[in-house]
Write a protein that holds these residues in place. Structure first.
Motif, PDB file in Angstrom:
ATOM      1  N   ARG A  67      -4.078   0.363   2.340  1.00 12.28           N
ATOM      2  CA  ARG A  67      -3.018  -0.245   1.534  1.00 12.28           C
ATOM      3  C   ARG A  67      -3.529  -0.618   0.141  1.00 12.28           C
ATOM      4  O   ARG A  67      -2.856  -0.366  -0.874  1.00 12.28           O
ATOM      5  N   GLU A  71      -2.119   0.894  -3.353  1.00 16.65           N
ATOM      6  CA  GLU A  71      -1.570   0.007  -4.380  1.00 16.65           C
ATOM      7  C   GLU A  71      -2.330   0.157  -5.692  1.00 16.65           C
ATOM      8  O   GLU A  71      -1.723   0.095  -6.776  1.00 16.65           O
ATOM      9  N   TYR A  90       6.095  -1.477   0.625  1.00  9.98           N
ATOM     10  CA  TYR A  90       5.011  -2.174  -0.071  1.00  9.98           C
ATOM     11  C   TYR A  90       4.890  -1.760  -1.535  1.00  9.98           C
ATOM     12  O   TYR A  90       4.471  -2.530  -2.404  1.00  9.98           O
TER      13      TYR A  90
END
Length: 351
Positions: A67, A71, A90
């Motif tokens: 993640r 990002e 997300y």
């Protein structure tokens, strides 16, 4: 999805897509840790990352690292179009570029009761779909479902069909029964497997040498109890097979049966067509759209209808030949190359 799936249709779709990007289009996949079969066996143009390590908490750690890497790549912004592999939102807080999302089906929405009350997939999915600059639906039926559930302008949605086939070749399997029906894939919930078992038990009473082979995981306790109650223990088996062995199973089967109540597309239909295997399937969801007149259809809610369709293909050799020939013609409508070209056109629209 490359973290979540070892095997599966979604990650296979993205590998087929990325391996065919051409011209001045380049891609980057942000995965760090994964055990995905397709990615780990892809060519050197793919960033494969590392296998998920074996220690307590490794799965959770892998999720956090993956993640953070994703990002970071999103934040850097060194890309023109973002294409998420699943529906977790997300990325919405950091993304400042257009994105396209592929909707593979609306199973969670149609079968909410089959999932735990706390499952956030429907909520996540709706957020990602509503905010997308472009939506890819893998069938007209899936596009209709998106419009029906969310009221989204249909002009924002483009249908791009999947392709079919693999380069695995053929691997023979010893000691197969002389005559068998083939069932492929998962058997839970909307797959309608229990009705198929009841239908097969009826057919088996009249065709005593017929067997049912199911690929995938071993039977659950509940499935074994049902099989035993139908007195079909010696006629039904499960097998975990490779792609090349699956190709062989299609080739040797009396037919492939697909009893699902709902699917987003149905790649096994095309796999069966490509291996000259007659297809007997539900008249539900996208199946008539994908298989056209290449299959023998039944009402998936009626056991007698399944029985009748199976008898037709088992007992009529002329019908089998016609359906095999028609299936080969229908395959011309689908290819991974065509899927990639149409998807690249969508990317270019957004730049």
């Amino acid at each position: 999805m490359f973290e979540l799936q070892r095997f599966g249709g979604i990650t296979r779709y993205f590998i087929e897509l990325m391996s065919r990007l051409s011209g001045n289009l380049e891609f980057s996949n942000s995965i760090v840790f994964n055990d995905n079969f397709y990615l780990r066996n892809a060519d050197s143009t793919f960033s494969k990352g590392f296998k998920i390590p074996f220690f307590r908490g490794a799965g959770r750690l892998s999720t956090i690292v993956n993640r953070l890497k994703s990002e970071l790549d999103i934040y850097k912004g060194s890309y023109d179009v973002f294409h998420p592999t699943y529906y977790h939102p997300y990325f919405l807080k950091r993304l400042h570029k257009p994105y396209v999302v592929t909707v593979h089906d609306m199973i969670h929405e149609r079968f909410r009761d089959a999932y735990s009350p706390g499952d956030p997939t429907c909520e996540y999915k709706e957020r990602v779909i509503r905010n997308a600059d472009k939506i890819i639906a893998i069938s007209k039926n899936t596009k209709k479902d998106i419009v029906d559930f969310y009221g989204i302008d249909e002009h924002k949605i483009q249908v791009v069909y999947h392709g079919y086939g693999n380069s695995s070749g053929i691997s023979k399997i010893a000691d197969l029964p002389r005559r068998y029906i083939l069932f492929v894939g998962q058997r839970n919930r909307y797959k309608n497997f229990n009705r198929l078992l009841h239908a097969f038990a009826i057919v088996r009473k009249k065709v005593s040498d017929l067997q049912l082979i199911c690929t995938g995981s071993d039977f659950t306790l509940q499935e074994r109890i049902l099989i035993n109650s139908l007195k079909m223990n010696d006629a039904i088996r499960s097998m975990f097979v490779t792609d090349s062995q699956l190709n062989y199973l299609y080739q040797k089967a009396v037919c492939f049966v697909y009893p699902s109540l709902y699917e987003g597309f149905g790649i096994p239909i095309l796999e069966a067509f490509s291996e000259k295997c007659p297809v007997v399937l539900s008249d539900a969801s996208c199946f008539p759209e994908i298989a056209l007149d290449g299959g023998i259809y039944f009402n998936p809610h009626q056991i007698d209808s399944i029985v009748d369709a199976l008898f037709k293909i088992i007992t009529d050799d002329n019908l089998r030949r016609k359906k095999i020939a028609r299936g080969s013609e229908i395959l011309n409508n689908y290819s991974w190359d065509k899927m990639a070209m149409e998807t690249m056109s969508i990317y270019r629209e957004l730049v």
